[in-house]
Design a protein around this motif. Structure first.
Motif, PDB file in Angstrom:
ATOM      1  N   ASN A 156       0.905  -1.075  -0.083  1.00 43.55           N
ATOM      2  CA  ASN A 156      -0.093  -0.104  -0.074  1.00 43.55           C
ATOM      3  C   ASN A 156       0.835   1.189  -0.001  1.00 43.55           C
ATOM      4  N   GLU A 198       3.266  -1.061  -4.819  1.00 43.15           N
ATOM      5  CA  GLU A 198       2.169  -0.163  -5.437  1.00 43.15           C
ATOM      6  C   GLU A 198       2.066  -0.526  -6.741  1.00 43.15           C
ATOM      7  N   TYR A 257       0.824  -3.141  -8.246  1.00 42.97           N
ATOM      8  CA  TYR A 257       0.779  -4.597  -8.384  1.00 42.97           C
ATOM      9  C   TYR A 257      -0.352  -5.422  -7.594  1.00 42.97           C
ATOM     10  N   SER A 258      -1.121  -6.185  -8.108  1.00 42.97           N
ATOM     11  CA  SER A 258      -2.372  -6.837  -7.497  1.00 42.97           C
ATOM     12  C   SER A 258      -1.880  -7.785  -6.410  1.00 42.97           C
ATOM     13  N   ARG A 259      -0.582  -8.660  -6.568  1.00 44.10           N
ATOM     14  CA  ARG A 259      -0.371  -9.385  -5.972  1.00 44.10           C
ATOM     15  C   ARG A 259       1.000  -9.452  -5.583  1.00 44.10           C
ATOM     16  N   CYS A 271       0.065 -10.298   0.111  1.00 51.90           N
ATOM     17  CA  CYS A 271      -1.069  -9.235  -0.088  1.00 51.90           C
ATOM     18  C   CYS A 271      -1.610  -9.331  -1.413  1.00 51.90           C
ATOM     19  N   ILE A 272      -3.194  -9.469  -1.491  1.00 51.83           N
ATOM     20  CA  ILE A 272      -3.744  -9.344  -2.739  1.00 51.83           C
ATOM     21  C   ILE A 272      -4.760  -7.941  -2.783  1.00 51.83           C
ATOM     22  N   ASP A 273      -4.577  -7.509  -3.785  1.00 48.27           N
ATOM     23  CA  ASP A 273      -5.286  -6.363  -3.792  1.00 48.27           C
ATOM     24  C   ASP A 273      -5.091  -5.308  -2.477  1.00 48.27           C
ATOM     25  N   GLY A 274      -3.855  -5.089  -2.156  1.00 47.15           N
ATOM     26  CA  GLY A 274      -3.797  -4.242  -1.126  1.00 47.15           C
ATOM     27  C   GLY A 274      -4.073  -4.970   0.265  1.00 47.15           C
ATOM     28  N   THR A 275      -4.818  -5.955   0.214  1.00 46.90           N
ATOM     29  CA  THR A 275      -5.344  -6.692   1.647  1.00 46.90           C
ATOM     30  C   THR A 275      -4.520  -7.756   1.897  1.00 46.90           C
TER      31      THR A 275
END
Length: 307
Positions: A115, A120, A122-124, A139-143
């Protein structure tokens, strides 16, 4: 509202105040009380009160610390033994009269870099600390990827393959976690000394090794080849199971340019033909990433409780 990140280690507690845009305003450190749980709680309590005074408000609190937090919220930490078996978040919530979030420090690192950090866009994102120990998080989509028992991301405890053990005739080492042959015993800082001793029959620290690599020392480069083979195989295993688009490296060994630059080729050696290697980047926030990630979980936790 201000948000506070606390990065708790075996020797120090770093506290940092962040604003709503996750910009660090102030930070300081104290020595970690590790033997007495009440002293440990009181030390954290005092840092949060100090942060309240400095920020002029009652800020949200997030904590990152070494060890595993299980589904019951209980901590298992070799670095802070007095905290093992305790539900720190609940105990601090009672003291501080506000929500408190707690997470493994390397997962905080991964969250921070996914994040606004090197991950930043990138999805994965897999964030990997390579320092005194070896652990990280996906982390996937920031989570952060679902942690389950709190062990997801402990890549340092993947086993060294029989192929590499035999290729370099490496000793099978007992890991501090109680298992045998964990790659952390070879790729973390203390493991470098083990590799150096095994390959060259002379002891050298990770810092000395890094300096010798810069000088092009033949022995140091020989150790580097073995090191990269192990690290490359380890991250190839992560790529096969989690498929990160980028691996973000943190920790002391990530400061060695040769490791960051040569790691993609080392990963490729252990991947299936035709499959893309994830990008490899050095952490954007360096030593501050853990405390920043702690602030992120503190903010999220406080907002979810408010709603």
């Amino acid at each position: 509202m201000a948000v506070y990140g606390l990065d708790i280690g075996g020797t120090k507690i770093e506290t940092a105040i962040f604003n709503d845009n996750l910009e660090q305003q102030q930070s300081w450190r104290i020595t970690t009380p590790t033997d007495d749980y009440q002293q440990f709680l009181h030390a954290i309590y005092q840092q949060v009160l100090k942060a309240d005074e400095l920020s002029g408000c009652q800020g949200a609190v997030g904590i990152g610390m070494p060890g595993i937090v299980n589904d019951e919220g209980k901590v298992l930490s070799a670095n802070v033994p007095c905290a093992t078996g305790k539900v720190i978040a609940n105990d601090l919530q009672v003291l501080l009269k506000r929500p408190v979030a707690i997470l493994n420090d390397t997962r905080c690192f991964a969250l921070s870099e996914a994040n606004g950090g090197a991950g930043e866009g990138y999805s994965r994102v897999f964030g990997a600390i390579v320092g005194t120990g070896a652990a990280g998080g996906m982390c996937i989509d920031g989570t952060l990827f679902n942690q389950g028992l709190g062990m997801s991301g402990e890549y340092g405890h993947l086993p060294l393959s029989a192929y590499l053990q035999q290729k370099y005739q490496l000793p099978v080492l007992k890991c501090g976690c109680g298992l045998n042959g964990c790659v952390e015993s070879y790729i973390a800082g203390p493991g470098v000394q083990t590799l150096y001793q095994h390959i060259t029959q002379s002891p050298k620290s990770a810092i000395e090794w890094a300096n010798d690599i810069k000088l092009g020392d033949e022995q140091a480069l020989k150790v580097l080849a073995c090191y990269l083979d192990i690290l490359g195989e380890t991250f190839a295993a992560i790529s096969k199971s989690l498929h990160p688009e980028v691996i973000v490296l943190g920790g002391g060994l990530s400061l060695i340019d040769a490791i960051v630059e040569k790691l993609p080729d080392a990963i490729q050696t252990h991947l299936f033909s035709g499959f893309a290697v994830p990008d490899v980047k050095r952490a954007e926030f360096g030593d501050s990433s853990g405390v920043r990630g702690a602030a992120i979980i503190g903010s999220v936790h406080a907002n979810s409780n408010a709603s």
